[in-house]
Scaffold this motif. Structure first.
Motif, PDB file in Angstrom:
ATOM      1  N   ARG A   1       5.406   7.784 -10.743  1.00  0.00           N
ATOM      2  CA  ARG A   1       4.521   8.318  -9.703  1.00  0.00           C
ATOM      3  C   ARG A   1       3.119   7.759  -9.938  1.00  0.00           C
ATOM      4  O   ARG A   1       2.692   7.624 -11.082  1.00  0.00           O
ATOM      5  CB  ARG A   1       4.460   9.841  -9.769  1.00  0.00           C
ATOM      6  CG  ARG A   1       5.740  10.505  -9.407  1.00  0.00           C
ATOM      7  CD  ARG A   1       5.557  12.024  -9.252  1.00  0.00           C
ATOM      8  NE  ARG A   1       6.794  12.642  -8.884  1.00  0.00           N
ATOM      9  CZ  ARG A   1       7.313  12.634  -7.665  1.00  0.00           C
ATOM     10  NH1 ARG A   1       6.681  12.033  -6.693  1.00  0.00           N
ATOM     11  NH2 ARG A   1       8.461  13.225  -7.415  1.00  0.00           N
TER      12      ARG A   1
ATOM     13  N   ARG B   1      -6.185   4.496  -2.992  1.00  0.00           N
ATOM     14  CA  ARG B   1      -4.811   4.959  -2.802  1.00  0.00           C
ATOM     15  C   ARG B   1      -3.827   3.925  -3.340  1.00  0.00           C
ATOM     16  O   ARG B   1      -4.115   2.727  -3.385  1.00  0.00           O
ATOM     17  CB  ARG B   1      -4.527   5.236  -1.334  1.00  0.00           C
ATOM     18  CG  ARG B   1      -4.484   4.016  -0.457  1.00  0.00           C
ATOM     19  CD  ARG B   1      -4.062   4.321   0.975  1.00  0.00           C
ATOM     20  NE  ARG B   1      -3.804   3.090   1.684  1.00  0.00           N
ATOM     21  CZ  ARG B   1      -2.675   2.397   1.652  1.00  0.00           C
ATOM     22  NH1 ARG B   1      -1.651   2.822   0.944  1.00  0.00           N
ATOM     23  NH2 ARG B   1      -2.536   1.279   2.330  1.00  0.00           N
ATOM     24  N   ALA B   2      -2.662   4.420  -3.710  1.00  0.00           N
ATOM     25  CA  ALA B   2      -1.558   3.551  -4.109  1.00  0.00           C
ATOM     26  C   ALA B   2      -0.791   3.171  -2.850  1.00  0.00           C
ATOM     27  O   ALA B   2      -0.584   4.011  -1.974  1.00  0.00           O
ATOM     28  CB  ALA B   2      -0.639   4.286  -5.081  1.00  0.00           C
ATOM     29  N   GLU B   3      -0.386   1.901  -2.742  1.00  0.00           N
ATOM     30  CA  GLU B   3       0.385   1.485  -1.570  1.00  0.00           C
ATOM     31  C   GLU B   3       1.742   2.172  -1.542  1.00  0.00           C
ATOM     32  O   GLU B   3       2.291   2.414  -0.481  1.00  0.00           O
ATOM     33  CB  GLU B   3       0.525  -0.032  -1.541  1.00  0.00           C
ATOM     34  CG  GLU B   3      -0.790  -0.729  -1.204  1.00  0.00           C
ATOM     35  CD  GLU B   3      -0.648  -2.220  -1.028  1.00  0.00           C
ATOM     36  OE1 GLU B   3       0.472  -2.768  -1.168  1.00  0.00           O
ATOM     37  OE2 GLU B   3      -1.675  -2.860  -0.743  1.00  0.00           O
ATOM     38  N   GLN B   4       2.309   2.457  -2.718  1.00  0.00           N
ATOM     39  CA  GLN B   4       3.539   3.236  -2.836  1.00  0.00           C
ATOM     40  C   GLN B   4       3.231   4.413  -3.746  1.00  0.00           C
ATOM     41  O   GLN B   4       2.649   4.228  -4.807  1.00  0.00           O
ATOM     42  CB  GLN B   4       4.657   2.421  -3.490  1.00  0.00           C
ATOM     43  CG  GLN B   4       5.260   1.345  -2.625  1.00  0.00           C
ATOM     44  CD  GLN B   4       6.383   0.665  -3.396  1.00  0.00           C
ATOM     45  OE1 GLN B   4       6.137  -0.258  -4.133  1.00  0.00           O
ATOM     46  NE2 GLN B   4       7.597   1.166  -3.234  1.00  0.00           N
ATOM     47  N   VAL B   5       3.622   5.588  -3.356  1.00  0.00           N
ATOM     48  CA  VAL B   5       3.352   6.766  -4.173  1.00  0.00           C
ATOM     49  C   VAL B   5       4.301   6.828  -5.368  1.00  0.00           C
ATOM     50  O   VAL B   5       3.942   7.309  -6.431  1.00  0.00           O
ATOM     51  CB  VAL B   5       3.450   8.047  -3.317  1.00  0.00           C
ATOM     52  CG1 VAL B   5       3.241   9.288  -4.154  1.00  0.00           C
ATOM     53  CG2 VAL B   5       2.438   7.989  -2.190  1.00  0.00           C
ATOM     54  N   THR B   6       5.528   6.308  -5.203  1.00  0.00           N
ATOM     55  CA  THR B   6       6.507   6.297  -6.294  1.00  0.00           C
ATOM     56  C   THR B   6       7.257   4.972  -6.318  1.00  0.00           C
ATOM     57  O   THR B   6       7.347   4.269  -5.307  1.00  0.00           O
ATOM     58  CB  THR B   6       7.556   7.432  -6.148  1.00  0.00           C
ATOM     59  OG1 THR B   6       8.282   7.230  -4.943  1.00  0.00           O
ATOM     60  CG2 THR B   6       6.899   8.801  -6.150  1.00  0.00           C
ATOM     61  N   GLN B   7       7.787   4.658  -7.465  1.00  0.00           N
ATOM     62  CA  GLN B   7       8.711   3.526  -7.641  1.00  0.00           C
ATOM     63  C   GLN B   7       9.757   3.956  -8.660  1.00  0.00           C
ATOM     64  O   GLN B   7       9.435   4.619  -9.648  1.00  0.00           O
ATOM     65  CB  GLN B   7       7.992   2.282  -8.189  1.00  0.00           C
ATOM     66  CG  GLN B   7       7.052   1.625  -7.236  1.00  0.00           C
ATOM     67  CD  GLN B   7       6.371   0.401  -7.854  1.00  0.00           C
ATOM     68  OE1 GLN B   7       6.478   0.124  -9.043  1.00  0.00           O
ATOM     69  NE2 GLN B   7       5.659  -0.339  -7.026  1.00  0.00           N
ATOM     70  N   ARG B   8      10.993   3.563  -8.438  1.00  0.00           N
ATOM     71  CA  ARG B   8      12.043   3.802  -9.416  1.00  0.00           C
ATOM     72  C   ARG B   8      12.346   2.466 -10.085  1.00  0.00           C
ATOM     73  O   ARG B   8      12.632   1.478  -9.415  1.00  0.00           O
ATOM     74  CB  ARG B   8      13.304   4.369  -8.766  1.00  0.00           C
ATOM     75  CG  ARG B   8      14.377   4.676  -9.824  1.00  0.00           C
ATOM     76  CD  ARG B   8      15.447   5.603  -9.344  1.00  0.00           C
ATOM     77  NE  ARG B   8      15.008   6.944  -9.037  1.00  0.00           N
ATOM     78  CZ  ARG B   8      14.803   7.912  -9.942  1.00  0.00           C
ATOM     79  NH1 ARG B   8      14.966   7.669 -11.221  1.00  0.00           N
ATOM     80  NH2 ARG B   8      14.439   9.113  -9.559  1.00  0.00           N
TER      81      ARG B   8
ATOM     82  N   ALA C   1       2.747  -2.464  -9.009  1.00  0.00           N
ATOM     83  CA  ALA C   1       2.233  -1.526  -8.011  1.00  0.00           C
ATOM     84  C   ALA C   1       0.877  -2.041  -7.547  1.00  0.00           C
ATOM     85  O   ALA C   1       0.141  -2.657  -8.320  1.00  0.00           O
ATOM     86  CB  ALA C   1       2.083  -0.136  -8.617  1.00  0.00           C
ATOM     87  N   TYR C   2       0.565  -1.804  -6.287  1.00  0.00           N
ATOM     88  CA  TYR C   2      -0.707  -2.238  -5.719  1.00  0.00           C
ATOM     89  C   TYR C   2      -1.517  -1.026  -5.287  1.00  0.00           C
ATOM     90  O   TYR C   2      -0.978  -0.060  -4.744  1.00  0.00           O
ATOM     91  CB  TYR C   2      -0.484  -3.165  -4.526  1.00  0.00           C
ATOM     92  CG  TYR C   2       0.099  -4.488  -4.923  1.00  0.00           C
ATOM     93  CD1 TYR C   2      -0.718  -5.521  -5.368  1.00  0.00           C
ATOM     94  CD2 TYR C   2       1.471  -4.702  -4.893  1.00  0.00           C
ATOM     95  CE1 TYR C   2      -0.187  -6.733  -5.753  1.00  0.00           C
ATOM     96  CE2 TYR C   2       2.014  -5.917  -5.274  1.00  0.00           C
ATOM     97  CZ  TYR C   2       1.179  -6.930  -5.707  1.00  0.00           C
ATOM     98  OH  TYR C   2       1.723  -8.132  -6.092  1.00  0.00           O
TER      99      TYR C   2
END
Length: 190
Positions: A63, A76-83, A92-93
């Motif tokens: 997260r 802000r994060a471009e993606q809130v989560t990554q698996r 992450a960007y």
């Protein structure tokens, strides 16, 4: 030559004590930061030179949390989560926009929760602890390249961690070395 009085000796000892304590106060923050980055203490992410050769089947949800302290900007994060699989390199960007009409000088710091995952969440590239200048109205994109070390799966303390939060906070700074950011098309230094 006169022998110093007890009051003079006490005064000199007090002055030396104050000088020592002042020096220790200035050295405490960089020394603590270096200690945390080397050991992963207090959820601090460690810097790695290379990604691991091993990727496990076990995955972990990452997260991304973004915060701004005292700055007219959005972050802000471009993606809130990554698996990601443990041992796999993720990227992450993050987008930062200066919403004011003046340049902003800022630095980002980070930490990891749960703290016991700190030594295993390692970054290959990051914009953290490096001063950034963001021009009025400018949006900058900052990458973070990371992995979760395979050793986490066998550590008794951290085994079973299924979710890790990487939290960044941008705060105002002045007087940093802007040369670190020169030559980078996005303004982000690794």
């Amino acid at each position: 030559m006169k022998k110093p009085t007890a009051n003079a000796v006490a005064a000199i000892a007090c002055v030396l004590g104050v000088m020592f304590m002042t020096g220790a106060a200035f050295a405490a923050v960089p020394l603590y930061r270096m200690f945390c980055q080397v050991t992963g203490f207090n959820g601090t992410v460690m810097k790695a030179d290379a990604a691991p050769d091993v990727q496990l089947d076990q995955t972990v949800l990452i997260r991304f949390d973004t915060n701004v302290r005292g700055l007219p900007m959005t972050f802000r994060a471009e993606q809130v989560t990554q698996r990601v699989r443990i041992g796999e390199t993720g990227i992450a960007y993050f987008d930062v926009t200066n919403t004011s009409d003046a340049p902003i000088q800022a630095t980002a710091s980070y930490n990891v929760v749960p703290e016991r995952a700190g030594p295993y969440f390692q970054k290959l590239q990051c914009f953290c602890f490096e001063g950034q200048t963001i021009q009025p109205g400018q949006t900058m994109k900052f990458p973070v390249q990371y992995f979760v070390a395979p050793e986490m799966a066998t550590d008794r303390e951290s085994r079973g961690v299924e979710e890790i939060t990487l939290s960044y906070t941008f705060y105002p700074t002045k007087g940093f070395d802007q040369a670190a950011n020169a030559g980078s098309p996005t303004g982000a230094a690794g």
